[in-house]
Write an enzyme that holds these catalytic residues in place. Structure first.
Site, PDB file in Angstrom:
ATOM      1  N   TRP A 186     -15.109  87.898  56.862  1.00  0.00           N
ATOM      2  CA  TRP A 186     -14.360  86.998  56.180  1.00  0.00           C
ATOM      3  C   TRP A 186     -14.792  85.360  55.994  1.00  0.00           C
ATOM      4  O   TRP A 186     -14.509  84.903  56.919  1.00  0.00           O
ATOM      5  CB  TRP A 186     -12.903  87.127  56.406  1.00  0.00           C
ATOM      6  CG  TRP A 186     -12.274  88.690  56.152  1.00  0.00           C
ATOM      7  CD1 TRP A 186     -11.824  89.246  55.093  1.00  0.00           C
ATOM      8  CD2 TRP A 186     -12.139  89.595  57.534  1.00  0.00           C
ATOM      9  NE1 TRP A 186     -11.436  90.207  55.656  1.00  0.00           N
ATOM     10  CE2 TRP A 186     -11.509  90.308  56.918  1.00  0.00           C
ATOM     11  CE3 TRP A 186     -12.566  89.307  58.849  1.00  0.00           C
ATOM     12  CZ2 TRP A 186     -11.400  91.597  57.702  1.00  0.00           C
ATOM     13  CZ3 TRP A 186     -12.140  90.566  59.366  1.00  0.00           C
ATOM     14  CH2 TRP A 186     -11.388  91.759  59.049  1.00  0.00           C
ATOM     15  N   HIS A 226      -7.183  87.632  53.580  1.00  0.00           N
ATOM     16  CA  HIS A 226      -6.800  88.837  53.242  1.00  0.00           C
ATOM     17  C   HIS A 226      -5.089  89.154  53.515  1.00  0.00           C
ATOM     18  O   HIS A 226      -4.609  88.000  53.888  1.00  0.00           O
ATOM     19  CB  HIS A 226      -7.264  90.084  54.355  1.00  0.00           C
ATOM     20  CG  HIS A 226      -7.351  90.041  55.733  1.00  0.00           C
ATOM     21  ND1 HIS A 226      -7.670  90.729  56.532  1.00  0.00           N
ATOM     22  CD2 HIS A 226      -6.858  88.834  56.499  1.00  0.00           C
ATOM     23  CE1 HIS A 226      -7.618  90.173  57.881  1.00  0.00           C
ATOM     24  NE2 HIS A 226      -7.178  88.901  57.809  1.00  0.00           N
ATOM     25  N   ARG A 230     -11.966  83.702  49.493  1.00  0.00           N
ATOM     26  CA  ARG A 230     -13.088  84.017  50.355  1.00  0.00           C
ATOM     27  C   ARG A 230     -14.074  83.011  49.752  1.00  0.00           C
ATOM     28  O   ARG A 230     -14.629  82.994  48.646  1.00  0.00           O
ATOM     29  CB  ARG A 230     -13.485  85.613  50.348  1.00  0.00           C
ATOM     30  CG  ARG A 230     -12.551  86.510  51.008  1.00  0.00           C
ATOM     31  CD  ARG A 230     -13.018  87.693  51.188  1.00  0.00           C
ATOM     32  NE  ARG A 230     -11.759  88.516  51.492  1.00  0.00           N
ATOM     33  CZ  ARG A 230     -11.910  90.181  51.740  1.00  0.00           C
ATOM     34  NH1 ARG A 230     -12.849  90.620  51.354  1.00  0.00           N
ATOM     35  NH2 ARG A 230     -10.720  90.524  52.250  1.00  0.00           N
ATOM     36  N   GLN A 258      -4.865  91.105  46.857  1.00  0.00           N
ATOM     37  CA  GLN A 258      -4.676  92.226  47.643  1.00  0.00           C
ATOM     38  C   GLN A 258      -3.301  92.923  47.546  1.00  0.00           C
ATOM     39  O   GLN A 258      -2.589  92.288  47.465  1.00  0.00           O
ATOM     40  CB  GLN A 258      -5.118  92.231  49.189  1.00  0.00           C
ATOM     41  CG  GLN A 258      -6.777  91.981  49.178  1.00  0.00           C
ATOM     42  CD  GLN A 258      -7.086  91.869  51.036  1.00  0.00           C
ATOM     43  OE1 GLN A 258      -6.455  91.849  51.630  1.00  0.00           O
ATOM     44  NE2 GLN A 258      -8.084  92.464  51.035  1.00  0.00           N
ATOM     45  N   VAL A 296      -7.275  97.841  63.398  1.00  0.00           N
ATOM     46  CA  VAL A 296      -7.036  99.284  63.038  1.00  0.00           C
ATOM     47  C   VAL A 296      -7.815 100.355  64.119  1.00  0.00           C
ATOM     48  O   VAL A 296      -9.228  99.812  64.381  1.00  0.00           O
ATOM     49  CB  VAL A 296      -7.194  99.959  61.733  1.00  0.00           C
ATOM     50  CG1 VAL A 296      -5.859  99.442  60.976  1.00  0.00           C
ATOM     51  CG2 VAL A 296      -8.419  99.521  61.260  1.00  0.00           C
ATOM     52  N   ALA A 306      -2.062 101.328  58.408  1.00  0.00           N
ATOM     53  CA  ALA A 306      -2.098 100.157  57.548  1.00  0.00           C
ATOM     54  C   ALA A 306      -3.339 100.300  56.654  1.00  0.00           C
ATOM     55  O   ALA A 306      -4.134 101.005  56.938  1.00  0.00           O
ATOM     56  CB  ALA A 306      -2.247  98.887  58.417  1.00  0.00           C
TER      57      ALA A 306
HETATM   58  N1  PHE Z   1      -7.750  93.349  55.687  1.00  0.00           N
HETATM   59  C1  PHE Z   1      -8.734  94.320  55.368  1.00  0.00           C
HETATM   60  C2  PHE Z   1      -9.737  93.435  54.211  1.00  0.00           C
HETATM   61  O1  PHE Z   1      -9.454  92.566  53.773  1.00  0.00           O
HETATM   62  C3  PHE Z   1      -8.430  95.450  54.740  1.00  0.00           C
HETATM   63  C4  PHE Z   1      -7.547  96.412  55.638  1.00  0.00           C
HETATM   64  C5  PHE Z   1      -6.070  96.154  55.738  1.00  0.00           C
HETATM   65  C6  PHE Z   1      -8.142  97.281  56.538  1.00  0.00           C
HETATM   66  C7  PHE Z   1      -5.277  97.239  56.563  1.00  0.00           C
HETATM   67  C8  PHE Z   1      -7.611  98.064  57.481  1.00  0.00           C
HETATM   68  C9  PHE Z   1      -6.264  97.839  57.486  1.00  0.00           C
HETATM   69  O2  PHE Z   1     -10.930  93.702  54.067  1.00  0.00           O
END
Ligand code: PHE
Length: 349
Positions: free
Chosen positions: A158, A178, A204, A218, A261, A317
């Protein structure tokens, strides 16, 4: 015009003809001064009565007074008629039923807004409540609490717009990259069971191309409860894909990595532009698949940091890009179209 020897009948006829020809207030006023005014024709005749022989005076005076009253009444009548005509023509203009109708300008929701609402609706039916978080975020929530400490290579995923520390009293702040920081925020203040979706803008610091914008929207998904497993995650996302894209669209889950995760997956939908093998395809670049979201089981360390009993609770998630979902739904090949505000583009949705 009247001469001193004109008869009363001639005076009257002349006055009435000129009154009939007066077509506005100014003409009426000119007529009034010319006939009934201080030096008007009729007034002149009235003044002349005194010079008449005694026998004729009474008769002439009475006749002149009758004429005077009659002309005054005629003036009022003419004035009323002119006003009524003016009013009638105004009303006729206002009610011209033959005029073509004015086209109604109807506003509409931006395609990304429409799709965001649709996504939230699908998850609402699956039992997820909508909550929102701040766009200007603390580094702590955007990164640290999500197991992305400073110098961790995952931060490269990011590219970040940082706030000038001189404007934040030295606190490290950024534009969220995010919607995942809301996972940490929400768990900090709530106990399981949790089922939420978090829509919002993210930023971003990267170059734009057909599939990347520096601002994106998102929708984050978070569920924490007893006994949640990958099967629940997969079932939820499959149901989402089926409801959003129809039963004919194929989805693919692949191994992926996000620090927050474990295990992590990436959900993709099959390409809608090319048959899936065109290396020049601007959308899938020949891979046949378009990634629409990252997902996975919430890392146990994150549940622990929230104070949850990890023997009892697990969570899943996911986070998806609303623009990507919009492009898929409508066959849009360049993400940049979405924010150029060209009415010819926007009016299609
Ligand atoms: N936050 C991650 C992204 O922006 C996406 C994501 C969210 C991945 C939740 C796993 C679980 O790339």
């Amino acid at each position: 015009m009247t001469s001193p020897t004109a008869t009363l009948a001639e005076v009257e006829q002349d006055a009435r003809e000129r009154l009939a020809a007066a077509s506005d207030e100014a003409a009426l006023e000119a007529w009034r001064t010319g006939v009934l005014g201080r030096s008007g024709t009729l007034t002149g005749l009235l003044r002349g009565i005194g010079a008449l022989p005694e026998a004729e005076r009474k008769h002439a005076g009475a006749a002149l007074n009758v004429l005077k009253q009659s002309l005054e009444a005629a003036l009022e009548e003419r004035r009323d008629a002119l006003r009524a005509a003016a009013l009638a023509s105004t009303v006729a203009d206002a009610l011209d039923v033959t005029l073509p109708g004015r086209p109604m300008r109807r506003g509409r929701l931006h395609p990304v807004t429409q799709v965001r609402r649709e996504i939230l609706d699908v998850f609402a039916r699956l039992g997820f409540a909508t909550v929102e978080g701040p766009e200007v975020e603390l580094e702590r929530y955007n990164f640290d609490l999500l197991r992305i400490p400073e110098h961790h290579p995952a931060r490269d995923m990011w590219d970040t717009f940082w706030l000038d520390p001189s404007t934040t009293e030295g606190v490290s702040m950024l534009l969220r990259t995010h919607t995942s920081p809301m996972q940490a925020r929400f768990m900090e203040t709530h106990e399981p069971p949790i089922r939420i979706v978090v829509p919002g803008r993210c930023y971003r610091y990267e170059a734009t191309d057909a599939t990347h914008e520096w601002m994106l929207q998102q929708v984050e998904l978070l569920a924490v409860d007893e006994g949640l497993s990958m099967a629940n995650l997969k079932g939820t996302l499959q149901e989402f894909a089926r409801q959003m894209f129809g039963p004919q669209r194929k989805v693919l889950m692949r191994n992926s990595y996000f620090p927050f995760v474990e295990p992590g997956v990436e959900l993709s939908v099959d390409c809608f532009v090319c048959p899936g093998n065109d290396p020049a395809c601007p959308v899938c670049r020949g891979s046949g698949w378009i990634e629409i979201m990252g997902a996975g089981m919430v890392h146990p360390e994150i549940l622990e940091a929230a104070g949850y009993d990890t023997r009892r609770y697990t969570g899943f998630a996911a986070g998806m890009g609303v623009e990507r979902v919009t492009m898929l739904k409508y066959g849009i090949t360049d993400i940049r179209n979405l924010y150029q505000n060209d009415p010819r583009f926007l009016a299609q949705f």
